[in-house]
Design an enzyme around this catalytic site. Structure first.
Site, PDB file in Angstrom:
ATOM      1  N   ARG A 259     -38.546   0.294  25.550  1.00 23.58           N
ATOM      2  CA  ARG A 259     -38.608   1.206  26.700  1.00 23.58           C
ATOM      3  C   ARG A 259     -39.463   2.396  26.284  1.00 23.58           C
ATOM      4  O   ARG A 259     -39.047   3.197  25.457  1.00 23.58           O
ATOM      5  CB  ARG A 259     -37.180   1.659  27.054  1.00 23.58           C
ATOM      6  CG  ARG A 259     -37.032   2.296  28.425  1.00 23.58           C
ATOM      7  CD  ARG A 259     -35.669   2.942  28.575  1.00 23.58           C
ATOM      8  NE  ARG A 259     -35.623   4.174  27.819  1.00 23.58           N
ATOM      9  CZ  ARG A 259     -34.508   4.789  27.414  1.00 23.58           C
ATOM     10  NH1 ARG A 259     -33.327   4.281  27.697  1.00 23.58           N
ATOM     11  NH2 ARG A 259     -34.563   5.908  26.728  1.00 23.58           N
ATOM     12  N   HIS A 263     -34.857   7.021  30.082  1.00 26.48           N
ATOM     13  CA  HIS A 263     -34.054   6.112  30.904  1.00 26.48           C
ATOM     14  C   HIS A 263     -34.522   6.157  32.360  1.00 26.48           C
ATOM     15  O   HIS A 263     -34.678   5.135  33.011  1.00 26.48           O
ATOM     16  CB  HIS A 263     -32.579   6.520  30.807  1.00 26.48           C
ATOM     17  CG  HIS A 263     -31.709   5.786  31.754  1.00 26.48           C
ATOM     18  ND1 HIS A 263     -31.568   4.416  31.713  1.00 26.48           N
ATOM     19  CD2 HIS A 263     -30.950   6.214  32.796  1.00 26.48           C
ATOM     20  CE1 HIS A 263     -30.746   4.039  32.700  1.00 26.48           C
ATOM     21  NE2 HIS A 263     -30.367   5.114  33.349  1.00 26.48           N
ATOM     22  N   TYR A 271     -34.167  11.582  21.996  1.00 27.66           N
ATOM     23  CA  TYR A 271     -33.388  10.864  20.982  1.00 27.66           C
ATOM     24  C   TYR A 271     -34.122   9.656  20.405  1.00 27.66           C
ATOM     25  O   TYR A 271     -33.640   9.024  19.482  1.00 27.66           O
ATOM     26  CB  TYR A 271     -32.050  10.415  21.598  1.00 27.66           C
ATOM     27  CG  TYR A 271     -32.231   9.739  22.945  1.00 27.66           C
ATOM     28  CD1 TYR A 271     -32.587   8.404  23.031  1.00 27.66           C
ATOM     29  CD2 TYR A 271     -32.131  10.478  24.126  1.00 27.66           C
ATOM     30  CE1 TYR A 271     -32.806   7.801  24.262  1.00 27.66           C
ATOM     31  CE2 TYR A 271     -32.343   9.883  25.362  1.00 27.66           C
ATOM     32  CZ  TYR A 271     -32.681   8.544  25.420  1.00 27.66           C
ATOM     33  OH  TYR A 271     -32.910   7.957  26.628  1.00 27.66           O
TER      34      TYR A 271
HETATM   35  C1  LIG Z   1     -21.088  -0.688  34.523  1.00 26.02           C
HETATM   36  C2  LIG Z   1     -22.059   0.424  34.352  1.00 26.02           C
HETATM   37  N1  LIG Z   1     -21.790   1.440  33.507  1.00 26.02           N
HETATM   38  C3  LIG Z   1     -22.658   2.469  33.358  1.00 26.02           C
HETATM   39  C4  LIG Z   1     -23.830   2.490  34.056  1.00 26.02           C
HETATM   40  C5  LIG Z   1     -24.790   3.680  33.896  1.00 26.02           C
HETATM   41  N2  LIG Z   1     -26.051   3.201  33.329  1.00 26.02           N
HETATM   42  C6  LIG Z   1     -27.101   2.871  34.105  1.00 26.02           C
HETATM   43  S1  LIG Z   1     -28.350   2.197  33.244  1.00 26.02           S
HETATM   44  C7  LIG Z   1     -27.544   2.435  31.778  1.00 26.02           C
HETATM   45  C8  LIG Z   1     -28.191   1.995  30.509  1.00 26.02           C
HETATM   46  C9  LIG Z   1     -28.622   0.561  30.614  1.00 26.02           C
HETATM   47  O1  LIG Z   1     -29.152   0.104  29.428  1.00 26.02           O
HETATM   48  P1  LIG Z   1     -29.718  -1.368  29.300  1.00 26.02           P
HETATM   49  O2  LIG Z   1     -28.748  -2.337  29.891  1.00 26.02           O
HETATM   50  O3  LIG Z   1     -30.120  -1.583  27.897  1.00 26.02           O
HETATM   51  O4  LIG Z   1     -30.963  -1.381  30.267  1.00 26.02           O
HETATM   52  P2  LIG Z   1     -32.300  -0.499  30.168  1.00 26.02           P
HETATM   53  O5  LIG Z   1     -32.024   0.756  30.917  1.00 26.02           O
HETATM   54  O6  LIG Z   1     -32.591  -0.261  28.741  1.00 26.02           O
HETATM   55  O7  LIG Z   1     -33.320  -1.329  30.845  1.00 26.02           O
HETATM   56  C10 LIG Z   1     -26.285   2.998  31.988  1.00 26.02           C
HETATM   57  C11 LIG Z   1     -25.310   3.326  30.943  1.00 26.02           C
HETATM   58  C12 LIG Z   1     -24.068   1.418  34.936  1.00 26.02           C
HETATM   59  N3  LIG Z   1     -25.183   1.357  35.685  1.00 26.02           N
HETATM   60  N4  LIG Z   1     -23.189   0.408  35.062  1.00 26.02           N
END
Ligand SMILES: Cc1ncc(C[n+]2csc(CCOP(=O)(O)OP(=O)(O)O)c2C)c(N)n1
Ligand SMILES: [Mg+2]
Lengths: 348, 349
Positions: A259, A263, A271
């Site tokens: 990434r 976010h 970080y």
């Molecule tokens: C069940 C749930 N908990 C918390 C979140 C908040 N949240 C949104 S995206 C994210 C991080 C996602 O990381 P990853 O699955 O690695 O996907 P990336 O963003 O790296 O593509 C979080 C914690 C969420 N969307 N769903």
């Protein structure tokens, strides 16, 4: 093996010789175009956010274009996809008009959700797109259910969805993938390991050395591919989809990538070590593919420039149109909680 | 309560520290500071308290509630986890059974649905079944007015108020945010603490000192009045206070009762306000059907029917998901104008 957007003729009907890893020169050009489109779309979303034109979250997929485009391009028109927030490239490859995609971010009446949801949260079954919810991993059981239907009806169709390294820790990942595995469903799960989940590094999500190791526990195939190599992703998904179509059940594909931004737009990703970003910048999927095509004499400088120009034109036109699209009328918010029209039913 | 203008990005603005939101008294602490102070003081006070959640350590929380905590308390008390709401709540329950007092952060309260079974079947039923206390607090940003769309705008209180064994609180001011969180952490039962993210940096006011708590189960009159009562909580308190101020200019005297705790409801305070004014509007940001308003109206019918001078009115969010686009969100969520006009109807009755 075609983009609904570009409608490139399938190999068989044209009798064109493949130029690279089973893909013809026009198909390679389509991959190049779609990755550029993916990036230009995300960049424009970022700019709109900074101008205060997007009221909700704005997510990008810089550095992960090969994962979305490579996998979506490996599908057939009648396959069904469940894209997540990093998969604007999937939505574009499936052929959603770019204007409508912008309109969804902009909350306009003309978007697939009519302003009811934002960002990549959109569905359009005419393009085989099932909308995600924010809750990570919740689409996995749903796409398993799509695959179950294909199996029950004896259709040679595949259901696919994507998940992040972080999303793989949420319960529905397990339940959905296990159900698909036990039932041997025509299902493909692409796990984009982009090193971070918001601020959380992968070491906090998974104690196995590779995410694809999880597949063993479900008794299915697990593969790890270079997620910044569009041809590798394409090949892995094509192969998994073929196996799924012929009744061999699901595959878990881990695409290793990075990434390259925060976010979402609000996050400066302080970080993430800058050295790590610098390392991955050298592996940019678009530059890599361009270099490959150029070195194999499969893309001329003029073709490259023409593609860039085409993307810039298309994005500019779409964003201008979407910005002039109307907002929905307040009172329409109250309609449509329940299905009351026969045309809302799923395709038979 | 002022709505964000179309085109601003209120929801996500509050993610970043730097941006300041509008406020009438910038010198006083914000609502979110009340939450942070309560957590810090309880961590300092009781070694069995620890925080657990996603991105709360290094990142200091999606809304920076835990700013500086990892440095001050270290990784044994500020625990980052995988994205696993169900496992987080289950693990908190296990730790509580072993004598700890965990405080869970949901990154957005919407994701609490992933922990449903652990909350309603495990944590909530342990004491009734086998007599062990489960002192866990689950807190998280709730509510709309931020263009968060269907999955970042939830007000889940009614889902949980139906569950025996849970307590549910929803502060509307920094004072209550701090005092109620301290009570929640010290309580020996699972407490769901719903903080409103629209209020985080928009509401300012004094905070109680380290030894002051706001008791669970006690409502508070936020504005006394004689002509009609608004019974509400959370964001609704601010809509009601604005409406009451507008109507005061026309000579009407509206009382605002802030429930603060939604389970158990403060029945005595509800009856008392009916006795004072005889006219009641129940207001909440959560959906109308099956919402807390129905419960409050039923309590009034049972316990204060003879004191009513008008039928109890309810005002709440429409029975639709909370949509993303500004005009749609405005349509669905209550606003000051609608509260004022409902009160006019009531006052004219
Ligand atoms: C069940 C749930 N908990 C918390 C979140 C908040 N949240 C949104 S995206 C994210 C991080 C996602 O990381 P990853 O699955 O690695 O996907 P990336 O963003 O790296 O593509 C979080 C914690 C969420 N969307 N769903
Ligand atoms: Mg990730």
């Amino acid at each position: 093996m075609r983009s609904v957007r570009t409608k490139s003729p399938p190999l068989a009907t044209k009798a064109v010789k493949p130029a690279l890893r089973g893909l013809t020169r026009p198909q390679l050009h389509e991959l190049h175009y779609l990755m550029l489109l993916n990036r230009a779309f995300d960049d424009r979303i970022s700019a709109l956010y900074r101008q205060g034109k997007i009221s909700g979250g704005a997510f990008g997929s810089r550095g992960q274009e090969a994962c979305s485009v490579g996998s979506a391009y490996a599908l057939e028109e009648h396959d069904v996809v469940g894209p997540m927030i990093r998969n604007s490239g999937v939505i574009l490859t499936r052929g959603l008009p770019i204007r409508k995609f912008f309109a969804n971010y902009l909350g306009r009446a003309t978007s697939p959700t009519g302003g009811r949801d934002g960002n990549t949260h959109l569905g359009d079954l005419s393009l085989g797109i099932v909308a995600p919810i924010s809750h990570l991993s919740s689409l996995i059981p749903v796409l398993a259910g799509v695959a179950l239907t294909f199996k029950l009806r004896g259709e040679k169709r595949v259901a696919i969805t994507w998940i992040g390294d972080g999303g793989s820790s949420v319960g529905d990942f397990h339940e959905g993938l296990n159900l698909a595995s036990v039932m041997k469903l025509p299902f493909v799960l692409v796990l984009e390991n982009n090193q971070y989940a918001y601020s959380t590094p992968t070491s906090m999500q998974c104690a196995a050395s590779k995410f694809s190791d999880k597949a063993a526990g479900y008794g299915i195939r697990g593969v790890t591919v270079d997620g910044n190599d569009v041809l590798a992703v394409h090949h892995a998904v094509k192969d998994a989809a073929n196996r799924a179509r012929s009744g061999d059940g699901p595959t878990l594909i881990e695409a290793v990538t990075m990434r390259m931004k925060g976010h979402a737009e609000h996050d400066d990703a302080g970080y993430v070590p800058t050295a790590l970003l610098a390392e991955w910048a050298k592996r940019d999927p678009i530059e890599r593919f361009r270099r490959l095509l150029r070195s194999r004499r499969l893309l001329t400088e003029e073709e490259d420039r023409a593609t860039e120009d085409r993307v810039a034109r298309e994005i500019e036109k779409a964003v201008m149109e979407a910005l002039s699209d109307p907002f929905p009328d307040g009172p329409t918010a109250l309609d449509g909680v329940y299905a009351e029209r026969s045309e809302d039913r799923g395709p038979a | 309560m002022v709505r964000p203008d179309t085109g601003t990005r209120a929801a996500w603005a509050s993610h970043s520290e730097g941006r300041s939101a509008e406020s009438e008294s910038p010198e006083l602490p914000t609502y979110i500071q009340g939450i942070t102070e309560a957590l810090r003081e309880e961590l300092e006070r009781d070694p069995s308290v620890f925080l657990i959640g996603e991105d709360i350590g290094t990142y200091e929380g999606a809304f920076k509630v835990t700013k500086g905590f990892l440095q001050q308390f270290g990784p044994r008390r500020i625990l980052d986890t995988p994205i696993s709401e169900s496992a987080i709540v289950g693990a908190a329950t296990g730790a509580a059974l072993m004598g700890m007092r965990p405080v869970v952060e949901m990154q957005f309260i919407d994701f609490i649905s992933c922990a449903w079974n652990q909350i309603v079947n495990m944590a909530a039923k342990i004491h009734y079944r086998w007599g062990r206390a489960v002192p866990i607090t689950i807190r998280g940003p709730s509510g709309g007015y931020t263009h968060g769309g269907p999955f970042h705008s939830e007000n889940p209180e009614a889902w949980f108020c139906h569950v025996p064994g849970l307590k549910v609180v929803a502060p509307s001011t920094g004072w209550d945010a701090k005092g109620l969180l301290k009570s929640a952490i010290r309580d020996d039962n699972p407490v769901l603490y719903l903080e409103h993210k629209f209020l985080y940096r928009r509401i300012r006011g004094p905070l109680p000192g380290p030894d002051v708590t706001v008791p669970i189960g006690v409502a508070e009159v936020k504005r006394p009045g004689a002509d009609a009562s608004v019974i509400t909580y959370g964001s609704g308190v601010h809509l009601a206070l604005e409406a009451a101020a507008a109507l005061a200019a026309e000579g009407h005297d509206v009382e605002v009762l802030d429930l603060r705790t939604l389970r158990p409801l403060d029945r005595a305070a509800i009856v008392a306000t009916v006795e004072r004014t005889g006219k009641v509007l129940v207001l909440h940001e959560a959906h109308l059907t099956g919402g807390l308003g129905g419960e409050v109206a039923a309590l009034i019918a049972e316990h204060a029917f003879e004191r009513l001078d008008a039928p109890v009115m309810r005002l709440a969010a429409a029975d639709t998901p909370v949509p993303y686009s500004d005009p749609l969100e405005q349509q669905v969520l209550p606003d000051t104008a609608r509260v004022t006009s409902a009160l006019r109807t009531l006052l004219d009755y």
